[in-house]
Design a protein around this motif. Sequence first.
Motif, PDB file in Angstrom:
ATOM      1  N   GLY A  73       0.744  -1.202  -0.040  1.00 20.63           N
ATOM      2  CA  GLY A  73      -0.219   0.028   0.171  1.00 20.63           C
ATOM      3  C   GLY A  73       0.996   1.280   0.005  1.00 20.63           C
ATOM      4  O   GLY A  73       0.391   2.422  -0.121  1.00 20.63           O
ATOM      5  N   GLN A  74       2.333   1.077  -0.156  1.00 21.75           N
ATOM      6  CA  GLN A  74       3.039   2.134   0.274  1.00 21.75           C
ATOM      7  C   GLN A  74       3.744   2.631  -1.285  1.00 21.75           C
ATOM      8  O   GLN A  74       3.787   1.701  -2.097  1.00 21.75           O
ATOM      9  N   ARG A  75       4.239   3.811  -1.689  1.00 21.61           N
ATOM     10  CA  ARG A  75       4.809   4.053  -2.794  1.00 21.61           C
ATOM     11  C   ARG A  75       5.975   3.299  -3.024  1.00 21.61           C
ATOM     12  O   ARG A  75       6.222   3.154  -4.491  1.00 21.61           O
ATOM     13  N   HIS A  76       6.721   2.841  -2.036  1.00 23.99           N
ATOM     14  CA  HIS A  76       7.964   2.243  -2.292  1.00 23.99           C
ATOM     15  C   HIS A  76       7.725   0.537  -2.221  1.00 23.99           C
ATOM     16  O   HIS A  76       8.741   0.009  -2.351  1.00 23.99           O
ATOM     17  N   PHE A  77       6.636   0.206  -2.442  1.00 19.72           N
ATOM     18  CA  PHE A  77       6.490  -1.080  -2.404  1.00 19.72           C
ATOM     19  C   PHE A  77       7.006  -2.186  -3.425  1.00 19.72           C
ATOM     20  O   PHE A  77       7.786  -3.075  -3.081  1.00 19.72           O
ATOM     21  N   TYR A  78       7.032  -1.426  -4.706  1.00 15.55           N
ATOM     22  CA  TYR A  78       7.797  -2.279  -5.756  1.00 15.55           C
ATOM     23  C   TYR A  78       9.265  -2.069  -5.438  1.00 15.55           C
ATOM     24  O   TYR A  78       9.899  -2.996  -6.007  1.00 15.55           O
ATOM     25  N   ASP A  79       9.661  -0.936  -5.081  1.00 14.20           N
ATOM     26  CA  ASP A  79      11.130  -0.924  -4.962  1.00 14.20           C
ATOM     27  C   ASP A  79      11.885  -1.839  -3.846  1.00 14.20           C
ATOM     28  O   ASP A  79      12.643  -2.582  -4.065  1.00 14.20           O
ATOM     29  N   GLN A  80      10.736  -2.288  -2.885  1.00 18.25           N
ATOM     30  CA  GLN A  80      10.922  -3.370  -1.937  1.00 18.25           C
ATOM     31  C   GLN A  80      11.019  -4.737  -2.685  1.00 18.25           C
ATOM     32  O   GLN A  80      11.900  -5.518  -2.061  1.00 18.25           O
ATOM     33  N   VAL A  81      10.207  -4.945  -3.530  1.00 21.39           N
ATOM     34  CA  VAL A  81      10.078  -6.076  -4.128  1.00 21.39           C
ATOM     35  C   VAL A  81      11.502  -6.493  -5.006  1.00 21.39           C
ATOM     36  O   VAL A  81      12.028  -7.443  -5.129  1.00 21.39           O
ATOM     37  N   VAL A  82      11.711  -5.294  -5.546  1.00 23.51           N
ATOM     38  CA  VAL A  82      13.148  -5.575  -6.478  1.00 23.51           C
ATOM     39  C   VAL A  82      14.298  -5.531  -5.642  1.00 23.51           C
ATOM     40  O   VAL A  82      14.949  -6.482  -5.682  1.00 23.51           O
ATOM     41  N   TYR A  83      14.183  -4.901  -4.543  1.00 30.09           N
ATOM     42  CA  TYR A  83      15.429  -5.071  -3.553  1.00 30.09           C
ATOM     43  C   TYR A  83      15.299  -6.534  -2.975  1.00 30.09           C
ATOM     44  O   TYR A  83      16.458  -7.168  -3.039  1.00 30.09           O
ATOM     45  N   ALA A  84      14.227  -7.092  -2.664  1.00 32.33           N
ATOM     46  CA  ALA A  84      14.239  -8.167  -2.221  1.00 32.33           C
ATOM     47  C   ALA A  84      14.693  -9.546  -3.159  1.00 32.33           C
ATOM     48  O   ALA A  84      15.713 -10.499  -2.930  1.00 32.33           O
ATOM     49  N   ILE A  85      14.296  -9.336  -4.484  1.00 33.60           N
ATOM     50  CA  ILE A  85      14.496 -10.321  -5.342  1.00 33.60           C
ATOM     51  C   ILE A  85      16.081 -10.166  -5.668  1.00 33.60           C
ATOM     52  O   ILE A  85      16.673 -11.403  -6.323  1.00 33.60           O
ATOM     53  N   LYS A  86      16.624  -9.118  -5.487  1.00 32.28           N
ATOM     54  CA  LYS A  86      18.005  -8.809  -6.083  1.00 32.28           C
ATOM     55  C   LYS A  86      19.063  -9.417  -5.209  1.00 32.28           C
ATOM     56  O   LYS A  86      20.140  -9.471  -5.251  1.00 32.28           O
ATOM     57  N   THR A  87      18.452  -9.751  -3.912  1.00 33.29           N
ATOM     58  CA  THR A  87      19.475 -10.675  -3.034  1.00 33.29           C
ATOM     59  C   THR A  87      19.687 -11.916  -3.617  1.00 33.29           C
ATOM     60  O   THR A  87      20.675 -12.377  -2.934  1.00 33.29           O
ATOM     61  N   LEU A  88      19.009 -12.391  -4.448  1.00 34.55           N
ATOM     62  CA  LEU A  88      19.554 -13.655  -5.318  1.00 34.55           C
ATOM     63  C   LEU A  88      20.907 -13.188  -6.003  1.00 34.55           C
ATOM     64  O   LEU A  88      20.718 -12.404  -7.109  1.00 34.55           O
ATOM     65  N   ASP A  89      21.761 -13.718  -5.741  1.00 32.91           N
ATOM     66  CA  ASP A  89      22.977 -12.939  -6.269  1.00 32.91           C
ATOM     67  C   ASP A  89      23.206 -13.131  -7.855  1.00 32.91           C
ATOM     68  O   ASP A  89      23.613 -12.277  -8.804  1.00 32.91           O
ATOM     69  N   PRO A  90      22.594 -14.263  -8.450  1.00 30.31           N
ATOM     70  CA  PRO A  90      22.882 -14.233  -9.716  1.00 30.31           C
ATOM     71  C   PRO A  90      21.936 -13.432 -10.782  1.00 30.31           C
ATOM     72  O   PRO A  90      22.439 -13.292 -11.750  1.00 30.31           O
ATOM     73  N   ILE A  91      21.327 -12.649 -10.039  1.00 27.42           N
ATOM     74  CA  ILE A  91      20.339 -11.809 -10.824  1.00 27.42           C
ATOM     75  C   ILE A  91      21.074 -10.439 -11.131  1.00 27.42           C
ATOM     76  O   ILE A  91      21.557  -9.850 -10.349  1.00 27.42           O
ATOM     77  N   SER A  92      21.312 -10.196 -12.345  1.00 26.02           N
ATOM     78  CA  SER A  92      22.068  -8.739 -12.759  1.00 26.02           C
ATOM     79  C   SER A  92      21.161  -7.791 -13.001  1.00 26.02           C
ATOM     80  O   SER A  92      21.625  -6.704 -12.995  1.00 26.02           O
ATOM     81  N   ASN A  93      19.995  -8.001 -13.481  1.00 27.90           N
ATOM     82  CA  ASN A  93      18.956  -6.850 -13.867  1.00 27.90           C
ATOM     83  C   ASN A  93      17.634  -7.382 -13.415  1.00 27.90           C
ATOM     84  O   ASN A  93      17.250  -8.484 -13.660  1.00 27.90           O
ATOM     85  N   ILE A  94      16.775  -6.148 -13.068  1.00 26.43           N
ATOM     86  CA  ILE A  94      15.370  -6.678 -12.722  1.00 26.43           C
ATOM     87  C   ILE A  94      14.788  -5.497 -12.949  1.00 26.43           C
ATOM     88  O   ILE A  94      15.280  -4.128 -12.277  1.00 26.43           O
TER      89      ILE A  94
END
Length: 249
Positions: free
Chosen positions: A18-39
Motif C-alpha cells: 500500500g506504500q509508494r515504495h512497495f515495488y522498490d522493496q520487491v525489487v530489492y528483495a529479489i535482487k538478494t539472489l546474487d545471480p540476478i544482474s538486472n530486474i
Amino acid sequence: MGNTGLYETLPSIIKSIGQRHFYDQVVYAIKTLDPISNIKVLSYSKTDHPIFLGDHSISDIDKIYCESAYLLDPVYNVIYDKKQTELVTLDSLVSDDFCHSTYYDTFYQRLGWPNETNIVIDTNDDKKICIVYSTKDNKVFQPIVEEALITYIDSIKAAILTHENIGSQRQKNHVIEHDQHSNRHYQLDTDSLTKREKEIVDLILEGLSSVSIAEKCFISEGTVKNHRKNIYRKLKIKSQAELFRNFIQ
C-alpha cells in the motif's frame, strides 16, 4: 534450498504493501539472489501503454519500450494468452534468428540484457504485473534462481495482489471524488491527452503536488513530472497557473 537473504526481506515487502515504495522493496528483495544482474517491474494493460513500477527515474531506453517497442516484444504478445505460464523466458519464445528481428535491432540489443525471464502475475482481466529479470549466465544461473524463487514466489505474488487491490480501491474512491466535479467547463482541448495524462490533469486541478500525485497513482515523482511536461506541450501552455486559468471558470 531457500535463499536466506530473500527470506529475511519478506517482512519488509509485507510491511510496504500500500506504500509508494512497495515495488522498490520487491525489487530489492529479489535482487538478494546474487545471480540476478538486472530486474524491473512493469504493469501491462490491454488498453494502455506499459508502465514501469517503482519510485525511480525512467531511462530513455525504458521510454522507448513503453512508447512503442513493447508492441514487438515476444513476451507482451503471449502474456494475455490463456495458456501462458506464470514463468515466461524470452529464450522459449524466440527462434535462432531473433538477433535479426526488428525488436532486437531497435530495442533489445540497446538494452544490453543477455537473457530475460518474466514472472507474470494476473491482477484482473486486463492488468498484468511482470517481474522481469536477467541473470549473469542464463544456462548456469537461471535454474538456480528459479529454485530459490519457487519457495517464496507465492508469498510475493500474494503481497502484490494485496497491494494492487488496495490501489484499485483507492482509484474507485478517486473516481467518486471526480464525479463531483463533472460539471467543469474545459477551455482546452484534451482529446490529445492519454487516459493517464487526463488523470494527472484532474489531480493537478485538485491542488495536489507531484509527490502526492505520485502516491495516488503508484508511480514515481519523476514520472509525474514527465507527464506534466507532456501535458503542457500538448495543451500548448507553459505553467500550472495557465492550466488553472484555462480549466477552471
